[in-house]
Design a protein around this motif. Structure first.
Motif, PDB file in Angstrom:
ATOM      1  N   VAL A 112      68.063 -45.227 -12.372  1.00 41.58           N
ATOM      2  CA  VAL A 112      68.386 -44.474 -11.160  1.00 41.58           C
ATOM      3  C   VAL A 112      67.980 -45.258  -9.915  1.00 41.58           C
ATOM      4  O   VAL A 112      68.754 -45.400  -8.969  1.00 41.58           O
ATOM      5  CB  VAL A 112      67.700 -43.081 -11.180  1.00 41.58           C
ATOM      6  CG1 VAL A 112      67.737 -42.417  -9.815  1.00 41.58           C
ATOM      7  CG2 VAL A 112      68.351 -42.197 -12.230  1.00 41.58           C
ATOM      8  N   ALA A 113      66.742 -45.764  -9.920  1.00 37.04           N
ATOM      9  CA  ALA A 113      66.247 -46.497  -8.746  1.00 37.04           C
ATOM     10  C   ALA A 113      67.093 -47.742  -8.475  1.00 37.04           C
ATOM     11  O   ALA A 113      67.444 -48.021  -7.329  1.00 37.04           O
ATOM     12  CB  ALA A 113      64.784 -46.862  -8.926  1.00 37.04           C
ATOM     13  N   LEU A 114      67.432 -48.475  -9.533  1.00 40.53           N
ATOM     14  CA  LEU A 114      68.242 -49.686  -9.338  1.00 40.53           C
ATOM     15  C   LEU A 114      69.694 -49.353  -9.024  1.00 40.53           C
ATOM     16  O   LEU A 114      70.284 -49.943  -8.121  1.00 40.53           O
ATOM     17  CB  LEU A 114      68.177 -50.575 -10.581  1.00 40.53           C
ATOM     18  CG  LEU A 114      66.877 -51.311 -10.821  1.00 40.53           C
ATOM     19  CD1 LEU A 114      66.928 -52.062 -12.145  1.00 40.53           C
ATOM     20  CD2 LEU A 114      66.556 -52.251  -9.687  1.00 40.53           C
ATOM     21  N   GLY A 115      70.275 -48.423  -9.790  1.00 36.26           N
ATOM     22  CA  GLY A 115      71.683 -48.083  -9.593  1.00 36.26           C
ATOM     23  C   GLY A 115      71.951 -47.462  -8.240  1.00 36.26           C
ATOM     24  O   GLY A 115      72.738 -47.983  -7.443  1.00 36.26           O
ATOM     25  N   VAL A 116      71.283 -46.347  -7.969  1.00 29.99           N
ATOM     26  CA  VAL A 116      71.471 -45.671  -6.683  1.00 29.99           C
ATOM     27  C   VAL A 116      70.904 -46.537  -5.559  1.00 29.99           C
ATOM     28  O   VAL A 116      71.469 -46.596  -4.470  1.00 29.99           O
ATOM     29  CB  VAL A 116      70.822 -44.270  -6.701  1.00 29.99           C
ATOM     30  CG1 VAL A 116      70.950 -43.584  -5.356  1.00 29.99           C
ATOM     31  CG2 VAL A 116      71.430 -43.406  -7.798  1.00 29.99           C
ATOM     32  N   GLY A 117      69.804 -47.232  -5.862  1.00 29.98           N
ATOM     33  CA  GLY A 117      69.185 -48.097  -4.856  1.00 29.98           C
ATOM     34  C   GLY A 117      70.037 -49.295  -4.476  1.00 29.98           C
ATOM     35  O   GLY A 117      69.846 -49.894  -3.422  1.00 29.98           O
ATOM     36  N   TRP A 118      70.985 -49.652  -5.299  1.00 25.94           N
ATOM     37  CA  TRP A 118      71.895 -50.749  -4.966  1.00 25.94           C
ATOM     38  C   TRP A 118      73.159 -50.216  -4.308  1.00 25.94           C
ATOM     39  O   TRP A 118      73.635 -50.775  -3.323  1.00 25.94           O
ATOM     40  CB  TRP A 118      72.243 -51.535  -6.232  1.00 25.94           C
ATOM     41  CG  TRP A 118      73.180 -52.656  -5.982  1.00 25.94           C
ATOM     42  CD1 TRP A 118      72.894 -53.844  -5.375  1.00 25.94           C
ATOM     43  CD2 TRP A 118      74.569 -52.709  -6.311  1.00 25.94           C
ATOM     44  NE1 TRP A 118      74.015 -54.634  -5.312  1.00 25.94           N
ATOM     45  CE2 TRP A 118      75.061 -53.947  -5.886  1.00 25.94           C
ATOM     46  CE3 TRP A 118      75.434 -51.813  -6.923  1.00 25.94           C
ATOM     47  CZ2 TRP A 118      76.386 -54.317  -6.055  1.00 25.94           C
ATOM     48  CZ3 TRP A 118      76.759 -52.194  -7.097  1.00 25.94           C
ATOM     49  CH2 TRP A 118      77.210 -53.424  -6.666  1.00 25.94           C
ATOM     50  N   ILE A 119      73.684 -49.120  -4.846  1.00 20.86           N
ATOM     51  CA  ILE A 119      74.942 -48.574  -4.340  1.00 20.86           C
ATOM     52  C   ILE A 119      74.783 -47.935  -2.960  1.00 20.86           C
ATOM     53  O   ILE A 119      75.538 -48.247  -2.043  1.00 20.86           O
ATOM     54  CB  ILE A 119      75.527 -47.552  -5.342  1.00 20.86           C
ATOM     55  CG1 ILE A 119      75.941 -48.258  -6.626  1.00 20.86           C
ATOM     56  CG2 ILE A 119      76.711 -46.806  -4.743  1.00 20.86           C
ATOM     57  CD1 ILE A 119      76.267 -47.327  -7.774  1.00 20.86           C
ATOM     58  N   ALA A 120      73.816 -47.030  -2.815  1.00 17.02           N
ATOM     59  CA  ALA A 120      73.677 -46.267  -1.572  1.00 17.02           C
ATOM     60  C   ALA A 120      73.452 -47.145  -0.343  1.00 17.02           C
ATOM     61  O   ALA A 120      74.163 -46.991   0.654  1.00 17.02           O
ATOM     62  CB  ALA A 120      72.577 -45.230  -1.711  1.00 17.02           C
ATOM     63  N   PRO A 121      72.519 -48.097  -0.357  1.00 16.33           N
ATOM     64  CA  PRO A 121      72.343 -48.930   0.845  1.00 16.33           C
ATOM     65  C   PRO A 121      73.545 -49.836   1.120  1.00 16.33           C
ATOM     66  O   PRO A 121      73.837 -50.145   2.272  1.00 16.33           O
ATOM     67  CB  PRO A 121      71.102 -49.767   0.542  1.00 16.33           C
ATOM     68  CG  PRO A 121      70.404 -49.054  -0.536  1.00 16.33           C
ATOM     69  CD  PRO A 121      71.453 -48.342  -1.315  1.00 16.33           C
ATOM     70  N   SER A 122      74.239 -50.264   0.056  1.00 18.10           N
ATOM     71  CA  SER A 122      75.398 -51.130   0.302  1.00 18.10           C
ATOM     72  C   SER A 122      76.521 -50.345   0.970  1.00 18.10           C
ATOM     73  O   SER A 122      77.314 -50.916   1.722  1.00 18.10           O
ATOM     74  CB  SER A 122      75.879 -51.778  -0.996  1.00 18.10           C
ATOM     75  OG  SER A 122      76.321 -50.804  -1.912  1.00 18.10           O
ATOM     76  N   ILE A 123      76.576 -49.038   0.739  1.00 13.12           N
ATOM     77  CA  ILE A 123      77.590 -48.204   1.394  1.00 13.12           C
ATOM     78  C   ILE A 123      77.140 -47.806   2.792  1.00 13.12           C
ATOM     79  O   ILE A 123      77.917 -47.859   3.736  1.00 13.12           O
ATOM     80  CB  ILE A 123      77.875 -46.942   0.544  1.00 13.12           C
ATOM     81  CG1 ILE A 123      78.545 -47.338  -0.768  1.00 13.12           C
ATOM     82  CG2 ILE A 123      78.729 -45.938   1.309  1.00 13.12           C
ATOM     83  CD1 ILE A 123      78.669 -46.201  -1.765  1.00 13.12           C
ATOM     84  N   THR A 124      75.851 -47.415   2.915  1.00 12.10           N
ATOM     85  CA  THR A 124      75.357 -46.873   4.187  1.00 12.10           C
ATOM     86  C   THR A 124      74.671 -47.913   5.066  1.00 12.10           C
ATOM     87  O   THR A 124      74.577 -47.721   6.276  1.00 12.10           O
ATOM     88  CB  THR A 124      74.341 -45.742   3.931  1.00 12.10           C
ATOM     89  OG1 THR A 124      73.185 -46.291   3.295  1.00 12.10           O
ATOM     90  CG2 THR A 124      74.946 -44.645   3.082  1.00 12.10           C
TER      91      THR A 124
END
Length: 170
Positions: A97-109
């Protein structure tokens, strides 16, 4: 020492009290760090960028330290019960979760807060996964006897290694 000073019956009380440190320390530290992040961080450095980023981290992630403490205490209790499947699974889920969401969310926002939110979500997933497993009776199920159980496979390998060691002449 506890048994010698207060009797054998008091050992269980001491052990239970000592185990409560696992969830309480992260919970108390998380609350204190959330309320006074700059004061904690200045113990390590006075650099403005470190204080700013560290304060954001402690304000966003700090309130969920209690979930980490919950997961950690149940992890150790599960270890004592010989049931580590769910604590290990929860640890892998936390990382995913930390790596997956932590990679996707900042790259979008493009936002540090979303990265910190991913770390927060990982801690909540960790604690709640182990709590749900324990509350559902994972410690008391007889699935250990199933040949498909990962715990059973590990137990079988360990037993066969011990048997071979005992048969080997010295």
């Amino acid at each position: 020492m506890v048994a010698a000073m207060a009797g054998v019956g008091s050992v269980a009380g001491y052990g239970t009290g000592a185990r409560l440190e696992y969830p309480l320390i992260p919970l108390i530290f998380g609350i204190a760090a959330t309320i006074w992040p700059e004061q904690w961080l200045r113990l390590f450095s006075a650099k403005a960028d470190m204080i700013e980023t560290g304060s954001a981290y402690l304000r966003i992630v700090g309130p969920t330290y209690g979930f980490f403490g919950l997961g950690l205490s149940l992890h150790f209790a599960s270890q004592g019960a010989g049931r580590l499947y769910w604590p290990l699974t929860a640890g892998f889920l936390r990382i995913a979760v930390a790596l997956g969401v932590g990679w996707i969310a900042p790259s979008i926002t493009g936002s540090l807060e979303w990265l910190l939110g991913a770390l927060t979500l990982g801690l909540v997933v960790y604690g709640m996964t182990i709590l749900a497993a324990v509350r559902s009776g994972a410690w008391f199920r007889q699935d250990l006897l199933s040949s498909k159980s990962p715990e059973r496979a590990l137990l079988m390998v360990t037993s066969s290694n011990q048997t071979r060691t005992q048969r080997t002449p010295a």
